[in-house]
Design an enzyme around this catalytic site. Structure first.
Site, mmCIF file in Angstrom:
data_model
loop_
_atom_site.group_PDB
_atom_site.id
_atom_site.type_symbol
_atom_site.label_atom_id
_atom_site.label_comp_id
_atom_site.label_asym_id
_atom_site.label_seq_id
_atom_site.Cartn_x
_atom_site.Cartn_y
_atom_site.Cartn_z
ATOM 1 N N GLU A 89 0.829 -1.205 0.000
ATOM 2 C CA GLU A 89 0.000 0.000 0.000
ATOM 3 C C GLU A 89 0.864 1.256 0.000
ATOM 4 O O GLU A 89 0.592 2.223 -0.740
ATOM 5 C CB GLU A 89 -0.921 0.011 1.226
ATOM 6 C CG GLU A 89 -1.912 -1.141 1.272
ATOM 7 C CD GLU A 89 -1.415 -2.318 2.096
ATOM 8 O OE1 GLU A 89 -2.232 -2.907 2.832
ATOM 9 O OE2 GLU A 89 -0.217 -2.660 1.990
ATOM 10 N N ASP B 39 19.059 -40.694 -6.324
ATOM 11 C CA ASP B 39 19.331 -39.715 -7.382
ATOM 12 C C ASP B 39 20.489 -38.776 -7.098
ATOM 13 O O ASP B 39 20.974 -38.108 -8.013
ATOM 14 C CB ASP B 39 18.070 -38.872 -7.637
ATOM 15 C CG ASP B 39 16.886 -39.704 -8.103
ATOM 16 O OD1 ASP B 39 17.116 -40.813 -8.625
ATOM 17 O OD2 ASP B 39 15.746 -39.236 -7.943
ATOM 18 N N ARG C 206 18.120 -23.490 -10.799
ATOM 19 C CA ARG C 206 19.012 -23.350 -11.947
ATOM 20 C C ARG C 206 18.233 -22.905 -13.174
ATOM 21 O O ARG C 206 17.050 -23.197 -13.322
ATOM 22 C CB ARG C 206 19.725 -24.677 -12.244
ATOM 23 C CG ARG C 206 20.549 -25.208 -11.079
ATOM 24 C CD ARG C 206 21.317 -26.476 -11.430
ATOM 25 N NE ARG C 206 20.451 -27.601 -11.734
ATOM 26 C CZ ARG C 206 19.879 -28.383 -10.820
ATOM 27 N NH1 ARG C 206 20.061 -28.121 -9.537
ATOM 28 N NH2 ARG C 206 19.130 -29.402 -11.178
ATOM 29 N N GLU D 36 9.332 -32.610 -3.468
ATOM 30 C CA GLU D 36 9.681 -33.216 -4.747
ATOM 31 C C GLU D 36 9.933 -34.721 -4.630
ATOM 32 O O GLU D 36 10.676 -35.297 -5.421
ATOM 33 C CB GLU D 36 10.896 -32.492 -5.343
ATOM 34 C CG GLU D 36 10.645 -31.023 -5.610
ATOM 35 C CD GLU D 36 11.626 -30.417 -6.595
ATOM 36 O OE1 GLU D 36 12.159 -31.144 -7.445
ATOM 37 O OE2 GLU D 36 11.884 -29.203 -6.485
ATOM 38 N N ALA E 117 6.555 -35.090 -11.385
ATOM 39 C CA ALA E 117 6.814 -35.215 -12.822
ATOM 40 C C ALA E 117 6.633 -36.685 -13.164
ATOM 41 O O ALA E 117 7.403 -37.536 -12.700
ATOM 42 C CB ALA E 117 8.219 -34.742 -13.166
ATOM 43 N N THR F 76 15.017 -40.716 -2.066
ATOM 44 C CA THR F 76 15.278 -39.939 -3.281
ATOM 45 C C THR F 76 16.721 -39.465 -3.316
ATOM 46 O O THR F 76 17.379 -39.497 -4.364
ATOM 47 C CB THR F 76 14.324 -38.730 -3.348
ATOM 48 O OG1 THR F 76 12.981 -39.207 -3.505
ATOM 49 C CG2 THR F 76 14.659 -37.818 -4.517
ATOM 50 N N TRP G 218 15.251 -38.269 -18.394
ATOM 51 C CA TRP G 218 14.242 -37.327 -17.888
ATOM 52 C C TRP G 218 12.881 -37.743 -18.413
ATOM 53 O O TRP G 218 12.736 -38.036 -19.608
ATOM 54 C CB TRP G 218 14.553 -35.894 -18.304
ATOM 55 C CG TRP G 218 15.833 -35.389 -17.731
ATOM 56 C CD1 TRP G 218 17.020 -35.256 -18.381
ATOM 57 C CD2 TRP G 218 16.059 -34.939 -16.384
ATOM 58 N NE1 TRP G 218 17.973 -34.746 -17.535
ATOM 59 C CE2 TRP G 218 17.400 -34.542 -16.307
ATOM 60 C CE3 TRP G 218 15.269 -34.837 -15.258
ATOM 61 C CZ2 TRP G 218 17.958 -34.047 -15.122
ATOM 62 C CZ3 TRP G 218 15.820 -34.341 -14.094
ATOM 63 C CH2 TRP G 218 17.140 -33.955 -14.034
#
Length: 357
Positions: free
Chosen positions: A44, A195, A202, A290, A149, A191, A165
């Site tokens: 404001e 991975d 990025r 994720e 994903a 995970t 991917w």
């Protein structure tokens, strides 16, 4: 109000709420403002400064009820009265029960016309922007967005464990934008072991770097992992149970990883609700989870998912690792219903976003 909502997206004021405001007279936009970062002037005040003397007698539209209390800045109600605005329209009342309605009533008592709520679609947009902070204030825990994903048939990796991917570069870039807008990225220890992710922002403009948080009952994080190797550069935390192996905890601490012990649940694993409350105490308002599928499922089973963003690739994997694990719903009455959903193409993939009420 749509302009005010768009302005709210420009700031990164966590742990304060993202707010946007505009000053308007007879259809002419006179000033726009947003809360840039914690401690800076509020939306404001920024909009009023841009409007200058033209704000006198004008209308201010703002996504959140103007504050009427002293914090790191003076109350916005005082600035509105000094500027002489004739009318204030806000979309969302302050979710804090201790201050809700104070700004509205103070302005009305001073003779300012105050209207609350807006047209349905724009109202939902304003509520969407403020939803993480609303959860943070009302429940005392971090707001959780589940990010997935997956293939069209719901897998996040092949049965051989291959996942890079599944989605396109465009979808992955959009996922990094999600990271850049949250306070913390949350993953399970499985995970990390599978991975070895970096979990940094990025290839997109990064206004802030989220903390990286691993849920691991026994603080089982390899000292040679990318997360540990970069812990002194990027905040890296582990949520473990209170009786986790002391040697592991000390080794992680020596490497720069913050170990946060929390209560365990009936199954002996980390109590996720307690973990989210612990993150809130660290000033974490919004969490992007994720994975993997086990952590996703545990959060769903516990009723701790607030928002879902799902990238769906046009492929059929068959078998593989499921996007959402856990015990799952016993019957249709126990499923998690999604609302206010949107779908758009991101490269060759679909991006589905929805809210959990």
């Amino acid at each position: 109000m749509s302009c005010a909502v768009a302005a709210a997206h420009e700031g990164s004021p966590s742990p304060n709420p993202p707010v946007g405001a505009v000053v308007v007279r007879e259809g002419t936009l006179l000033g726009t403002g947003h809360h840039r970062r914690a401690g800076d002037e509020h939306a404001e005040v920024m909009a009023l400064r841009e409007a200058g003397e033209r704000a006198r007698g004008a209308t201010l539209y703002v996504t959140l009820e103007p504050c009427n209390h002293h914090g790191r800045t003076a109350p916005c109600t005082e600035a509105l009265l000094r500027a002489g605005v004739a009318r204030v329209v806000f979309a969302v009342p302050d979710p804090n029960p201790h201050v809700r309605g104070h700004g509205r009533e103070m302005l009305r008592a001073a003779g300012v016309i105050v209207d609350e709520g807006f047209a349905e679609e724009t109202q939902r947009e304003a509520e969407h922007v403020i939803a993480p902070w609303t959860r943070f204030i009302t429940a005392g825990r971090a707001h959780v967005t589940l990010k997935v994903a997956m293939s069209l048939d719901g897998s996040i990796a092949t049965r051989g464990g291959e996942s890079r991917w599944i989605t396109s570069p465009e979808a992955r870039r959009d996922g990094h934008l999600l990271r850049a807008r949250c306070d913390a990225v949350l993953v399970g220890s499985g995970t990390v072991l599978a991975d070895d992710p970096l979990l940094t922002v990025r290839d997109v403009p990064a206004g802030r770097t989220p903390a990286r948080v691993v849920v691991s009952r026994d603080a089982n994080l390899l000292l040679g992992s990318q997360l540990v190797a970069t812990a002194r550069e990027t905040r890296t935390w582990v949520l473990c149970v209170a009786d986790a192996d002391e040697a592991r905890r000390l080794a992680l601490d020596a490497a720069g990883v913050r170990v946060i012990p929390v209560a365990s649940g009936p199954d002996g694993a980390v109590d996720l609700a307690a973990g989210l409350r612990a993150l809130a105490l660290e000033g974490v308002v919004s969490v992007l989870c994720e994975g993997g599928g086990g952590l996703h499922g545990r959060l769903r089973d516990a009723g701790l998912v607030d928002r879902v963003v799902c990238y769906v690739a046009p492929m059929l994997m068959g078998g593989g690792l499921r996007a959402i694990g856990g015990e799952g719903a016993r019957g249709l009455a126990d499923v998690t219903r999604l609302h206010d959903w949107t779908v758009r193409a991101v490269g060759p993939d679909l991006r589905i976003e929805a809210e959990v009420r």
